[in-house]
Design a protein around this motif. Structure first.
Motif, PDB file in Angstrom:
ATOM      1  N   LYS A  10     120.380  21.426 -51.461  1.00 40.19           N
ATOM      2  CA  LYS A  10     120.971  21.797 -52.740  1.00 40.19           C
ATOM      3  C   LYS A  10     122.250  22.587 -52.497  1.00 40.19           C
ATOM      4  O   LYS A  10     122.376  23.302 -51.509  1.00 40.19           O
ATOM      5  CB  LYS A  10     120.004  22.632 -53.557  1.00 40.19           C
ATOM      6  CG  LYS A  10     118.808  21.849 -54.056  1.00 40.19           C
ATOM      7  CD  LYS A  10     118.030  22.659 -55.059  1.00 40.19           C
ATOM      8  CE  LYS A  10     116.744  21.969 -55.438  1.00 40.19           C
ATOM      9  NZ  LYS A  10     116.922  20.884 -56.341  1.00 40.19           N
ATOM     10  N   VAL A  11     123.179  22.442 -53.447  1.00 41.10           N
ATOM     11  CA  VAL A  11     124.421  23.195 -53.385  1.00 41.10           C
ATOM     12  C   VAL A  11     124.629  23.887 -54.723  1.00 41.10           C
ATOM     13  O   VAL A  11     124.279  23.347 -55.772  1.00 41.10           O
ATOM     14  CB  VAL A  11     125.627  22.274 -53.048  1.00 41.10           C
ATOM     15  CG1 VAL A  11     125.894  21.273 -54.154  1.00 41.10           C
ATOM     16  CG2 VAL A  11     126.873  23.086 -52.743  1.00 41.10           C
ATOM     17  N   SER A  12     125.175  25.074 -54.673  1.00 41.24           N
ATOM     18  CA  SER A  12     125.544  25.786 -55.882  1.00 41.24           C
ATOM     19  C   SER A  12     126.889  25.235 -56.349  1.00 41.24           C
ATOM     20  O   SER A  12     127.896  25.372 -55.666  1.00 41.24           O
ATOM     21  CB  SER A  12     125.657  27.282 -55.577  1.00 41.24           C
ATOM     22  OG  SER A  12     126.136  27.971 -56.699  1.00 41.24           O
ATOM     23  N   SER A  56     132.293  18.357 -60.678  1.00 40.12           N
ATOM     24  CA  SER A  56     131.009  18.082 -61.322  1.00 40.12           C
ATOM     25  C   SER A  56     131.195  17.882 -62.824  1.00 40.12           C
ATOM     26  O   SER A  56     132.220  18.253 -63.392  1.00 40.12           O
ATOM     27  CB  SER A  56     130.065  19.262 -61.075  1.00 40.12           C
ATOM     28  OG  SER A  56     128.927  19.178 -61.876  1.00 40.12           O
ATOM     29  N   LEU A  57     130.173  17.323 -63.460  1.00 36.28           N
ATOM     30  CA  LEU A  57     130.189  17.183 -64.911  1.00 36.28           C
ATOM     31  C   LEU A  57     129.807  18.485 -65.611  1.00 36.28           C
ATOM     32  O   LEU A  57     130.002  18.625 -66.811  1.00 36.28           O
ATOM     33  CB  LEU A  57     129.204  16.079 -65.335  1.00 36.28           C
ATOM     34  CG  LEU A  57     129.553  14.675 -64.853  1.00 36.28           C
ATOM     35  CD1 LEU A  57     128.435  13.704 -65.214  1.00 36.28           C
ATOM     36  CD2 LEU A  57     130.874  14.214 -65.449  1.00 36.28           C
ATOM     37  N   HIS A  58     129.237  19.436 -64.866  1.00 39.13           N
ATOM     38  CA  HIS A  58     128.768  20.694 -65.452  1.00 39.13           C
ATOM     39  C   HIS A  58     129.369  21.867 -64.692  1.00 39.13           C
ATOM     40  O   HIS A  58     129.716  21.761 -63.524  1.00 39.13           O
ATOM     41  CB  HIS A  58     127.242  20.770 -65.394  1.00 39.13           C
ATOM     42  CG  HIS A  58     126.574  19.603 -66.033  1.00 39.13           C
ATOM     43  ND1 HIS A  58     126.566  19.390 -67.392  1.00 39.13           N
ATOM     44  CD2 HIS A  58     125.917  18.545 -65.490  1.00 39.13           C
ATOM     45  CE1 HIS A  58     125.919  18.279 -67.659  1.00 39.13           C
ATOM     46  NE2 HIS A  58     125.516  17.741 -66.524  1.00 39.13           N
ATOM     47  N   TYR A  62     122.793  24.070 -59.857  1.00 43.64           N
ATOM     48  CA  TYR A  62     122.456  23.611 -58.513  1.00 43.64           C
ATOM     49  C   TYR A  62     122.280  22.102 -58.548  1.00 43.64           C
ATOM     50  O   TYR A  62     121.569  21.577 -59.402  1.00 43.64           O
ATOM     51  CB  TYR A  62     121.172  24.266 -58.004  1.00 43.64           C
ATOM     52  CG  TYR A  62     121.358  25.708 -57.614  1.00 43.64           C
ATOM     53  CD1 TYR A  62     121.841  26.052 -56.353  1.00 43.64           C
ATOM     54  CD2 TYR A  62     121.072  26.728 -58.507  1.00 43.64           C
ATOM     55  CE1 TYR A  62     122.035  27.365 -55.990  1.00 43.64           C
ATOM     56  CE2 TYR A  62     121.260  28.055 -58.164  1.00 43.64           C
ATOM     57  CZ  TYR A  62     121.741  28.363 -56.908  1.00 43.64           C
ATOM     58  OH  TYR A  62     121.937  29.666 -56.562  1.00 43.64           O
ATOM     59  N   ALA A  63     122.941  21.405 -57.630  1.00 41.47           N
ATOM     60  CA  ALA A  63     122.833  19.951 -57.541  1.00 41.47           C
ATOM     61  C   ALA A  63     122.149  19.577 -56.236  1.00 41.47           C
ATOM     62  O   ALA A  63     122.322  20.246 -55.211  1.00 41.47           O
ATOM     63  CB  ALA A  63     124.219  19.315 -57.605  1.00 41.47           C
ATOM     64  N   SER A  64     121.396  18.492 -56.278  1.00 41.52           N
ATOM     65  CA  SER A  64     120.796  17.939 -55.062  1.00 41.52           C
ATOM     66  C   SER A  64     121.822  17.032 -54.398  1.00 41.52           C
ATOM     67  O   SER A  64     122.464  16.221 -55.066  1.00 41.52           O
ATOM     68  CB  SER A  64     119.543  17.136 -55.407  1.00 41.52           C
ATOM     69  OG  SER A  64     118.565  17.976 -55.957  1.00 41.52           O
ATOM     70  N   ASP A 143     119.064  20.560 -60.659  1.00 43.08           N
ATOM     71  CA  ASP A 143     118.783  19.119 -60.689  1.00 43.08           C
ATOM     72  C   ASP A 143     119.310  18.395 -61.935  1.00 43.08           C
ATOM     73  O   ASP A 143     118.687  17.466 -62.428  1.00 43.08           O
ATOM     74  CB  ASP A 143     117.288  18.854 -60.508  1.00 43.08           C
ATOM     75  CG  ASP A 143     116.804  19.354 -59.161  1.00 43.08           C
ATOM     76  OD1 ASP A 143     117.592  19.267 -58.194  1.00 43.08           O
ATOM     77  OD2 ASP A 143     115.676  19.831 -59.066  1.00 43.08           O
ATOM     78  N   LEU A 144     120.468  18.815 -62.421  1.00 42.02           N
ATOM     79  CA  LEU A 144     121.133  18.084 -63.502  1.00 42.02           C
ATOM     80  C   LEU A 144     121.842  16.862 -62.935  1.00 42.02           C
ATOM     81  O   LEU A 144     122.055  15.889 -63.645  1.00 42.02           O
ATOM     82  CB  LEU A 144     122.174  18.965 -64.192  1.00 42.02           C
ATOM     83  CG  LEU A 144     121.667  20.238 -64.855  1.00 42.02           C
ATOM     84  CD1 LEU A 144     122.835  21.058 -65.363  1.00 42.02           C
ATOM     85  CD2 LEU A 144     120.717  19.905 -65.983  1.00 42.02           C
TER      86      LEU A 144
END
Length: 155
Positions: A10-12, A56-58, A62-64, A143-144
């Motif tokens: 995961k990354v912030s 990112s879209l957001h 945190y994204a996987s 996880d968005l």
């Protein structure tokens, strides 16, 4: 060249951005990862030698992320949106996942010899069952989005 490999974590995502950076102790002016311009639609990515920045879209979450080195020239990614395909030149032997302000995310992929030319494909998808940004619980949502960075040798 490196043997096939895959790492995930995961990354912030901070201020709508994160990226990959090869920390080369012998770098003479390539500049830090943060100095790369951030790309807008339609590409959502900026790629330079040893550095990649993704929009990112957001904003903050945190994204996987999966980093993969494979032997297939191009990856087939059913259910994924391709952000772009790029020629990527390594500066070192490994690439690491980075947040804008938090630094390294502890996810590193071996790429082989320095100054190697690779293909890089970047994919994004929304995980099944993921809440929307607005529906996420208080705090920093997780996880968005999922991202997949696929490296392969240039042939």
């Amino acid at each position: 060249m490196s043997t096939p490999g895959r790492v995930s974590g995961k990354v912030s995502v901070e201020n709508s951005q994160f990226g990959l950076w090869e920390d080369d102790p012998f770098d003479e002016g390539g500049g830090p990862w943060m100095a790369l311009e951030i790309a807008d639609h339609p590409s959502f990515a900026t790629v330079d030698e040893g550095r990649v920045k993704v929009r990112s879209l957001h904003k903050d979450h945190y994204a996987s992320v999966t980093l993969e080195y494979g032997q297939d020239a191009l990856a087939t990614a059913h259910g994924w949106e391709m952000i772009g395909a790029y020629r990527y030149v390594t500066r070192g032997a490994a690439v690491e996942l980075w947040s804008l302000f938090s630094g390294p995310a502890g996810v590193e992929l071996e790429l082989g010899e320095p100054q190697s030319a690779l293909w890089l494909q970047i994919f994004r998808r929304r995980p099944k069952g993921a809440l929307s940004f607005e529906e996420s619980p208080l705090g920093v949502p997780e996880d968005l989005e999922e991202y997949w960075f696929y490296f392969s040798p240039c042939r």
